[in-house]
Design an enzyme around this catalytic site. Sequence first.
Site: not given
Length: 249
Positions: A139, A152
């Site tokens: 990401s 995350y």
Amino acid sequence: MSYKVALVTGAAAGIGAACAKRLAGDGVAVGVLDLDEERCADTVKAIKDAGGKAIALGADVSNRASVRAAVEKCREALGPITILVNNAGVTDFTPFEELTDERWDFIFAVNMRGPFIVTQECLPDMKSAGWGRIVNISSSSAQTGAINMIPYSSSKGAMVTMTRSMAQEFGPYGITVNNIPPGSVMGTIMSEANRERFQIPTEVLQKSVPVRRLGEPDDIANACSWLCNEATGYVTGQTIGVNGGRVVT
């Protein structure tokens, strides 16, 4: 590309589904894996309708027994696995001070232990073949950080480092390992959750990206296809940002 077998995790929808379909279009047989096997039906049907080979697989990537059973099912149906796309992941929007041990452990179990387990279960096939391609989907939050997304972004940052280390360890066996950190990609579960939570208008998001548009799952799939190609055997340990210029290196 000659006939090969790929396993794509988190492939029922979004980026994973796009990667599975693109690889199938490249002539690769694809194991379409998600937590719920039934959710993989649409991806498998799309591949077969286009003339490709695919099988639906269900597994919790953080559970070794579950993964091992799915990998064996894929091998029996399609053959040895020499391409792996570690795409399955979960997100989180909990403020740091409200995080529990259990929530932290869950995010890392899926986002980091998952790729570790799946890669370890597929690696023998690649070593036996003397050829392999591993693409880890991380990401852009791993590169920039993100408010209220500490577990995350941290887990995805660990995936970037894992990619570099795997590339060095697996390289002598003809296996490349690379990482794609997507930017804002429309039509994924995570992107829709982000949009709903932060209520940012699409036009505002578009203006924040140098190319003035948001990504599509196919943008990531195109890069994944390239990294899995025969011609990219000298590309390994790399972070290939597909983000419209949101993050530049």
